[in-house]
Scaffold this motif. Sequence first.
Motif, PDB file in Angstrom:
ATOM      1  N   TYR A 100       0.800  -1.216  -0.011  1.00  0.00           N
ATOM      2  CA  TYR A 100       0.110  -0.004   0.130  1.00  0.00           C
ATOM      3  C   TYR A 100       0.993   1.433   0.136  1.00  0.00           C
ATOM      4  O   TYR A 100       1.983   1.278   0.601  1.00  0.00           O
ATOM      5  CB  TYR A 100      -0.938   0.036   1.184  1.00  0.00           C
ATOM      6  CG  TYR A 100      -1.813  -1.044   1.355  1.00  0.00           C
ATOM      7  CD1 TYR A 100      -3.242  -1.161   0.820  1.00  0.00           C
ATOM      8  CD2 TYR A 100      -1.547  -2.280   2.129  1.00  0.00           C
ATOM      9  CE1 TYR A 100      -4.168  -2.242   0.924  1.00  0.00           C
ATOM     10  CE2 TYR A 100      -2.171  -3.161   2.234  1.00  0.00           C
ATOM     11  CZ  TYR A 100      -3.639  -3.290   1.760  1.00  0.00           C
ATOM     12  OH  TYR A 100      -4.461  -4.422   1.933  1.00  0.00           O
ATOM     13  N   HIS A 101       0.365   2.250  -0.755  1.00  0.00           N
ATOM     14  CA  HIS A 101       0.792   3.577  -0.417  1.00  0.00           C
ATOM     15  C   HIS A 101      -0.141   4.451   0.111  1.00  0.00           C
ATOM     16  O   HIS A 101      -1.217   4.666  -0.564  1.00  0.00           O
ATOM     17  CB  HIS A 101       1.325   4.175  -1.773  1.00  0.00           C
ATOM     18  CG  HIS A 101       1.925   5.624  -1.786  1.00  0.00           C
ATOM     19  ND1 HIS A 101       1.982   6.673  -2.785  1.00  0.00           N
ATOM     20  CD2 HIS A 101       2.696   6.137  -0.790  1.00  0.00           C
ATOM     21  CE1 HIS A 101       2.816   7.398  -2.331  1.00  0.00           C
ATOM     22  NE2 HIS A 101       3.031   7.424  -1.298  1.00  0.00           N
ATOM     23  N   ILE A 102       0.157   4.877   1.330  1.00  0.00           N
ATOM     24  CA  ILE A 102      -0.774   5.470   2.262  1.00  0.00           C
ATOM     25  C   ILE A 102      -0.447   7.155   2.131  1.00  0.00           C
ATOM     26  O   ILE A 102       0.514   7.282   2.546  1.00  0.00           O
ATOM     27  CB  ILE A 102      -0.860   4.734   3.424  1.00  0.00           C
ATOM     28  CG1 ILE A 102      -1.421   3.458   3.393  1.00  0.00           C
ATOM     29  CG2 ILE A 102      -2.120   5.535   4.388  1.00  0.00           C
ATOM     30  CD1 ILE A 102      -1.456   2.442   4.672  1.00  0.00           C
ATOM     31  N   THR A 103      -1.514   7.583   1.996  1.00  0.00           N
ATOM     32  CA  THR A 103      -1.357   9.173   2.142  1.00  0.00           C
ATOM     33  C   THR A 103      -2.371   9.880   3.151  1.00  0.00           C
ATOM     34  O   THR A 103      -3.443   9.472   3.364  1.00  0.00           O
ATOM     35  CB  THR A 103      -1.835   9.927   0.626  1.00  0.00           C
ATOM     36  OG1 THR A 103      -1.052   9.197  -0.353  1.00  0.00           O
ATOM     37  CG2 THR A 103      -1.606  11.443   0.791  1.00  0.00           C
ATOM     38  N   VAL A 104      -1.754  10.535   3.846  1.00  0.00           N
ATOM     39  CA  VAL A 104      -2.632  11.179   5.230  1.00  0.00           C
ATOM     40  C   VAL A 104      -2.511  12.634   5.298  1.00  0.00           C
ATOM     41  O   VAL A 104      -1.721  13.271   4.427  1.00  0.00           O
ATOM     42  CB  VAL A 104      -2.251  10.552   6.359  1.00  0.00           C
ATOM     43  CG1 VAL A 104      -2.444   9.091   6.627  1.00  0.00           C
ATOM     44  CG2 VAL A 104      -0.760  10.865   6.595  1.00  0.00           C
TER      45      VAL A 104
END
Length: 58
Positions: A20-24
Amino acid sequence: MDSARSNPSEPAGSLQSRGYHITVDDGRESFFALSIEDASSEDAWLMSDTVVALDGMR
């Protein structure tokens, strides 16, 4: 809580992995995560946010 035990007479479960590439923070921060799951159990999984590339672990 039960401790994890390995039973060599039982066949290993089917493991699934996903990256996963998670952006917050509205896109200001992001990180990579790796999930490894046993398909036969909802309780057997591992997720790590520390590995960017397995080649970097050597």
